[in-house]
Design a protein around this motif. Structure first.
Motif, short mmCIF file in Angstrom:
data_model
loop_
_atom_site.label_atom_id
_atom_site.label_comp_id
_atom_site.label_asym_id
_atom_site.label_seq_id
_atom_site.Cartn_x
_atom_site.Cartn_y
_atom_site.Cartn_z
N ALA A 241 0.81 -1.22 0.00
CA ALA A 241 0.00 0.00 0.00
C ALA A 241 0.85 1.27 0.00
CB ALA A 241 -0.93 0.00 1.21
N ALA A 242 2.13 1.13 0.39
CA ALA A 242 2.99 2.31 0.47
C ALA A 242 3.83 2.50 -0.79
CB ALA A 242 3.92 2.18 1.67
N ALA A 243 3.62 1.70 -1.83
CA ALA A 243 4.38 1.82 -3.07
C ALA A 243 4.10 3.18 -3.72
CB ALA A 243 4.02 0.69 -4.02
N LYS A 244 5.14 3.71 -4.39
CA LYS A 244 5.03 5.04 -4.99
C LYS A 244 5.48 4.99 -6.46
CE LYS A 244 7.76 6.63 -1.77
NZ LYS A 244 8.56 7.50 -0.89
N LYS A 245 5.00 5.96 -7.24
CA LYS A 245 5.38 6.01 -8.65
C LYS A 245 6.86 6.30 -8.82
CE LYS A 245 0.93 7.09 -10.76
NZ LYS A 245 0.17 7.99 -11.66
N ASN A 247 10.16 6.13 -6.54
CA ASN A 247 10.59 5.66 -5.22
C ASN A 247 12.12 5.61 -5.16
OD1 ASN A 247 10.85 4.49 -2.69
ND2 ASN A 247 9.13 3.10 -3.00
N THR A 248 12.69 6.41 -4.28
CA THR A 248 14.15 6.39 -4.08
C THR A 248 14.54 5.55 -2.87
OG1 THR A 248 14.03 8.43 -2.78
CG2 THR A 248 14.43 8.66 -5.14
N PRO A 282 8.01 -0.40 -5.06
CA PRO A 282 8.02 -0.62 -3.61
C PRO A 282 9.30 -0.12 -2.97
CG PRO A 282 8.71 -2.62 -4.72
CD PRO A 282 8.42 -1.62 -5.80
N SER A 283 9.27 0.06 -1.68
CA SER A 283 10.48 0.37 -0.91
C SER A 283 11.12 -0.94 -0.48
CB SER A 283 10.14 1.20 0.34
OG SER A 283 9.52 2.41 -0.01
N TYR A 284 12.45 -0.98 -0.43
CA TYR A 284 13.13 -2.17 0.11
C TYR A 284 14.52 -1.81 0.58
CZ TYR A 284 14.75 -2.41 -4.80
OH TYR A 284 15.26 -2.11 -6.05
N PHE A 285 14.92 -2.49 1.63
CA PHE A 285 16.24 -2.34 2.25
C PHE A 285 16.72 -3.76 2.53
CE2 PHE A 285 13.44 1.10 3.24
CZ PHE A 285 14.19 2.26 3.09
N LEU A 286 17.42 -4.36 1.57
CA LEU A 286 17.78 -5.77 1.65
C LEU A 286 19.29 -5.94 1.75
CD1 LEU A 286 15.30 -7.25 -0.98
CD2 LEU A 286 15.11 -7.29 1.52
N TYR A 287 19.68 -6.81 2.68
CA TYR A 287 21.10 -7.02 3.00
C TYR A 287 21.45 -8.47 2.74
CZ TYR A 287 20.49 -2.53 5.35
OH TYR A 287 20.20 -1.21 5.63
N LEU A 288 22.39 -8.68 1.80
CA LEU A 288 22.85 -10.03 1.47
C LEU A 288 24.19 -10.27 2.14
CD1 LEU A 288 20.84 -9.19 -0.88
CD2 LEU A 288 22.08 -10.83 -2.30
#
Length: 295
Positions: A241-245, A247-248, A282-288
């Motif tokens: 629901a928080a996705a934006k057109k 998105n940084t 979408p927003s994402y902060f993913l750490y591999l």
């Protein structure tokens, strides 16, 4: 016929190499913040003036350097990170080539004040355009203080083509955010023209994301965690629901380094398929995390 091939002077070689490492003020901030982290700093302060062209100041409370190390640090290929070529395949530090400080010093006026915990006094080292100027004892706290002034002052053609100060300031802020997001256990401070921009306390990853991106994201973070045969994946993604057109708020990290990957970005978007409109991100902060030898 006279011989034509000759070795370039060390200063000239460093100025040429600087183009590979230092192409804008943000590159200097990135390299020197990573050096501070490698030095074991618990607090890193960054200040810049005029988009970094006039001054870039990096202060840390890490291990500091001895007088000999403070001088050698500006020599090309001088590094404490590796000792043999095999070490490259098991890196747990950011820098390792020993080119960053030499390249930065080749195209600026650098002053370093540093002290180790066991030393009564510190060392002040000055390098101008790659040329050693002076080294003297000085009173200073444990850690290192770098002052990089007049970037590209001795390469006028490069200086003329630097981005506008506002653009450079945005690039520095972006590099600062990436490093801060990847190291929530370290406190960071950012100042622009001596005015505070960020004051980040050490804490949790979720707290760091909120502090960097803004409080609006706090209610939209979903924690993710997975172990595969190749890598461990953890971090946070945004609610559909928080996705934006535009998105940084999209970050991928591997072993503590920010990176971009169209392949992984496509995989993330595939996971959101039919959950968000096609025009949204979408927003994402993913750490591999994976074995350095497999990178």
């Amino acid at each position: 016929m006279a011989d034509k091939i000759r070795l370039l002077p060390e200063v000239v070689a460093n100025q040429i190499a600087a183009g590979e490492v230092v192409n804008r003020p943000a590159s200097v901030v990135k390299e020197m913040m990573e050096n501070a982290i490698d030095a074991g700093a618990a607090l890193v302060k960054v200040n810049f003036r005029d988009g970094g062209k006039d001054l870039i100041q990096i202060v840390d409370d890490g291990c500091g350097m001895s007088p000999i190390d403070a001088r050698m640090a500006f020599d090309r290929h001088a590094t404490s990170k590796i000792g043999a070529v095999e070490d490259i395949y098991a890196l747990h530090t950011f820098g390792f080539r020993g080119e960053a400080l030499a390249s930065i010093a080749a195209v600026s006026q650098v002053e370093l004040r540093t002290r180790q915990a066991g030393d009564e006094v510190g060392t002040e080292t000055e390098i101008n355009g790659g040329q050693f100027v002076a080294q003297n004892p000085v009173m200073c706290p444990v850690g290192s203080q770098f002052f990089v002034r007049n970037l590209f002052y001795n390469v006028p053609a490069r200086r003329r083509f630097l981005d506008k100060s506002t653009t450079s300031a945005s690039q520095i802020k972006a590099e600062f955010q990436r490093i801060a997001l990847c190291n929530p256990q370290i406190a960071f401070e950012l100042y622009a023209n001596d005015a505070p921009v960020y004051t980040l306390q050490a804490g949790s990853l979720a707290g760091r994301i909120v502090d960097v991106v803004g409080r609006h994201i706090k209610q939209n973070l979903l924690e993710v965690e997975a172990d595969t045969s190749i890598a461990r994946i953890e971090g946070y993604i945004g609610r559909p629901a928080a996705a934006k057109k535009r998105n940084t708020e999209q970050y991928l990290f591997v072993n503590g380094r920010f990176f971009k990957s169209t392949y992984l970005t496509s995989a993330i978007l595939k996971a959101y398929e039919k959950l968000i409109p096609e025009s949204c991100q979408p927003s994402y902060f993913l750490y591999l995390t994976l074995d350095p030898g497999r990178i």
